[in-house]
Scaffold this motif. Structure first.
Motif, PDB file in Angstrom:
ATOM      1  N   LYS A   5       0.838  -1.186   0.000  1.00  0.00           N
ATOM      2  CA  LYS A   5       0.000   0.000   0.000  1.00  0.00           C
ATOM      3  C   LYS A   5       0.881   1.247   0.000  1.00  0.00           C
ATOM      4  CE  LYS A   5      -3.766   0.240   2.698  1.00  0.00           C
ATOM      5  NZ  LYS A   5      -4.658   0.068   3.876  1.00  0.00           N
ATOM      6  N   LEU A   6       0.342   2.311  -0.557  1.00  0.00           N
ATOM      7  CA  LEU A   6       1.033   3.596  -0.486  1.00  0.00           C
ATOM      8  C   LEU A   6       0.986   4.125   0.943  1.00  0.00           C
ATOM      9  CD1 LEU A   6      -0.403   5.432  -3.632  1.00  0.00           C
ATOM     10  CD2 LEU A   6       1.830   4.349  -3.415  1.00  0.00           C
ATOM     11  N   SER A   7       2.081   4.771   1.348  1.00  0.00           N
ATOM     12  CA  SER A   7       2.083   5.427   2.655  1.00  0.00           C
ATOM     13  C   SER A   7       1.214   6.683   2.559  1.00  0.00           C
ATOM     14  CB  SER A   7       3.511   5.816   3.045  1.00  0.00           C
ATOM     15  OG  SER A   7       3.979   6.865   2.192  1.00  0.00           O
ATOM     16  N   GLU A   8       0.887   7.265   3.683  1.00  0.00           N
ATOM     17  CA  GLU A   8       0.084   8.497   3.682  1.00  0.00           C
ATOM     18  C   GLU A   8       0.786   9.602   2.903  1.00  0.00           C
ATOM     19  OE1 GLU A   8      -3.030   9.086   4.635  1.00  0.00           O
ATOM     20  OE2 GLU A   8      -3.152   6.952   5.095  1.00  0.00           O
ATOM     21  N   GLU A   9       2.101   9.705   3.062  1.00  0.00           N
ATOM     22  CA  GLU A   9       2.872  10.735   2.343  1.00  0.00           C
ATOM     23  C   GLU A   9       2.841  10.475   0.837  1.00  0.00           C
ATOM     24  OE1 GLU A   9       7.513  11.843   2.091  1.00  0.00           O
ATOM     25  OE2 GLU A   9       6.636  12.011   4.112  1.00  0.00           O
ATOM     26  N   GLU A  10       3.055   9.225   0.433  1.00  0.00           N
ATOM     27  CA  GLU A  10       3.004   8.875  -0.992  1.00  0.00           C
ATOM     28  C   GLU A  10       1.610   9.125  -1.562  1.00  0.00           C
ATOM     29  OE1 GLU A  10       6.044   5.150  -1.573  1.00  0.00           O
ATOM     30  OE2 GLU A  10       4.205   4.802  -0.414  1.00  0.00           O
ATOM     31  N   GLU A  25     -14.853   8.284  -1.284  1.00  0.00           N
ATOM     32  CA  GLU A  25     -15.409   8.445   0.054  1.00  0.00           C
ATOM     33  C   GLU A  25     -15.651   7.085   0.696  1.00  0.00           C
ATOM     34  OE1 GLU A  25     -19.324  10.445   2.071  1.00  0.00           O
ATOM     35  OE2 GLU A  25     -18.479  11.390   0.278  1.00  0.00           O
ATOM     36  N   GLY A  26     -15.089   6.904   1.883  1.00  0.00           N
ATOM     37  CA  GLY A  26     -15.345   5.696   2.649  1.00  0.00           C
ATOM     38  C   GLY A  26     -14.549   4.471   2.264  1.00  0.00           C
ATOM     39  N   ARG A  27     -13.573   4.633   1.381  1.00  0.00           N
ATOM     40  CA  ARG A  27     -12.748   3.472   1.003  1.00  0.00           C
ATOM     41  C   ARG A  27     -11.372   3.915   0.555  1.00  0.00           C
ATOM     42  NH1 ARG A  27     -14.563   1.368  -4.793  1.00  0.00           N
ATOM     43  NH2 ARG A  27     -13.158  -0.223  -4.103  1.00  0.00           N
ATOM     44  N   ASP A  28     -10.444   2.989   0.520  1.00  0.00           N
ATOM     45  CA  ASP A  28      -9.065   3.274   0.141  1.00  0.00           C
ATOM     46  C   ASP A  28      -8.913   3.078  -1.369  1.00  0.00           C
ATOM     47  OD1 ASP A  28      -6.443   3.988   0.427  1.00  0.00           O
ATOM     48  OD2 ASP A  28      -5.787   2.090   1.281  1.00  0.00           O
ATOM     49  N   LEU A  73     -10.161   3.065  -8.716  1.00  0.00           N
ATOM     50  CA  LEU A  73      -8.966   2.221  -8.722  1.00  0.00           C
ATOM     51  C   LEU A  73      -8.534   1.924  -7.294  1.00  0.00           C
ATOM     52  CD1 LEU A  73      -6.894   4.093 -11.471  1.00  0.00           C
ATOM     53  CD2 LEU A  73      -8.207   1.981 -11.746  1.00  0.00           C
ATOM     54  N   THR A  74      -8.284   0.673  -7.025  1.00  0.00           N
ATOM     55  CA  THR A  74      -7.733   0.212  -5.760  1.00  0.00           C
ATOM     56  C   THR A  74      -7.034  -1.112  -6.045  1.00  0.00           C
ATOM     57  OG1 THR A  74      -8.198  -0.186  -3.411  1.00  0.00           O
ATOM     58  CG2 THR A  74      -9.803  -1.041  -5.004  1.00  0.00           C
ATOM     59  N   THR A  75      -6.123  -1.501  -5.193  1.00  0.00           N
ATOM     60  CA  THR A  75      -5.409  -2.760  -5.375  1.00  0.00           C
ATOM     61  C   THR A  75      -5.882  -3.732  -4.305  1.00  0.00           C
ATOM     62  OG1 THR A  75      -3.502  -1.582  -6.271  1.00  0.00           O
ATOM     63  CG2 THR A  75      -3.130  -3.844  -5.530  1.00  0.00           C
ATOM     64  N   HIS A  76      -6.675  -4.694  -4.719  1.00  0.00           N
ATOM     65  CA  HIS A  76      -7.240  -5.644  -3.760  1.00  0.00           C
ATOM     66  C   HIS A  76      -6.144  -6.456  -3.078  1.00  0.00           C
ATOM     67  CE1 HIS A  76     -11.277  -4.593  -4.973  1.00  0.00           C
ATOM     68  NE2 HIS A  76     -10.869  -4.667  -6.232  1.00  0.00           N
ATOM     69  N   ASP A  77      -5.067  -6.782  -3.800  1.00  0.00           N
ATOM     70  CA  ASP A  77      -3.959  -7.543  -3.210  1.00  0.00           C
ATOM     71  C   ASP A  77      -3.251  -6.770  -2.100  1.00  0.00           C
ATOM     72  OD1 ASP A  77      -4.486  -9.597  -4.965  1.00  0.00           O
ATOM     73  OD2 ASP A  77      -2.883  -9.064  -6.359  1.00  0.00           O
ATOM     74  N   ALA A  78      -3.333  -5.434  -2.140  1.00  0.00           N
ATOM     75  CA  ALA A  78      -2.697  -4.598  -1.129  1.00  0.00           C
ATOM     76  C   ALA A  78      -3.715  -4.095  -0.112  1.00  0.00           C
ATOM     77  CB  ALA A  78      -1.998  -3.411  -1.783  1.00  0.00           C
ATOM     78  N   ASP A  79      -4.972  -4.415  -0.322  1.00  0.00           N
ATOM     79  CA  ASP A  79      -6.061  -3.933   0.529  1.00  0.00           C
ATOM     80  C   ASP A  79      -6.100  -2.403   0.571  1.00  0.00           C
ATOM     81  OD1 ASP A  79      -8.316  -4.333   2.107  1.00  0.00           O
ATOM     82  OD2 ASP A  79      -7.160  -4.232   3.968  1.00  0.00           O
ATOM     83  N   GLY A  80      -5.855  -1.777  -0.591  1.00  0.00           N
ATOM     84  CA  GLY A  80      -5.894  -0.320  -0.676  1.00  0.00           C
ATOM     85  C   GLY A  80      -5.077   0.189  -1.843  1.00  0.00           C
ATOM     86  N   LEU A  81      -4.763   1.462  -1.806  1.00  0.00           N
ATOM     87  CA  LEU A  81      -4.020   2.098  -2.896  1.00  0.00           C
ATOM     88  C   LEU A  81      -2.575   1.647  -2.965  1.00  0.00           C
ATOM     89  CD1 LEU A  81      -5.209   5.815  -2.740  1.00  0.00           C
ATOM     90  CD2 LEU A  81      -5.685   4.137  -4.507  1.00  0.00           C
ATOM     91  N   SER A  82      -2.107   1.439  -4.193  1.00  0.00           N
ATOM     92  CA  SER A  82      -0.709   1.064  -4.421  1.00  0.00           C
ATOM     93  C   SER A  82      -0.195   1.795  -5.656  1.00  0.00           C
ATOM     94  CB  SER A  82      -0.584  -0.456  -4.629  1.00  0.00           C
ATOM     95  OG  SER A  82      -1.031  -0.809  -5.930  1.00  0.00           O
TER      96      SER A  82
END
Length: 95
Positions: A5-10, A25-28, A73-82
């Motif tokens: 997953k991307l860090s908050e800064e990234e 809204e409400g999801r990564d 767009l989200t990365t299910h394998d990362a459970d959030g943004l990548s």
């Protein structure tokens, strides 16, 4: 190989650099709405995005109603943004 997953800064840095994309809204996830002249233009755009998605092996969540295409767009394998989402958003923006 695990997808991170991307860090908050990234996340903030990339979101600022991705024209038109916003946090969902409400999801990564990031999302963007595209408007076209008519259904044919919207469908053509979706076809081009589908080819990019296959090439990147990273598929969007999307919907189409007449001339409007909504993409998330989200990365299910990362459970959030990548970085995969960032690359996909950049490729979509380049169309």
């Amino acid at each position: 190989m695990a997808v991170e997953k991307l860090s908050e800064e990234e996340r903030k840095s990339w979101l600022d650099a991705l024209d038109g994309w916003e946090m969902a809204e409400g999801r990564d996830a990031i999302e963007r709405t595209f408007k076209f002249k008519d259904f044919s233009e919207a469908w053509g755009f979706m076809s081009r995005v589908a080819l990019i998605a296959e090439k990147h092996d990273h598929h969007p969540e999307w919907s189409n109603v007449y001339n409007t295409v909504e993409i998330a767009l989200t990365t299910h394998d990362a459970d959030g943004l990548s970085h995969r989402d960032v690359k996909m958003a950049k490729a979509i923006n380049a169309l």
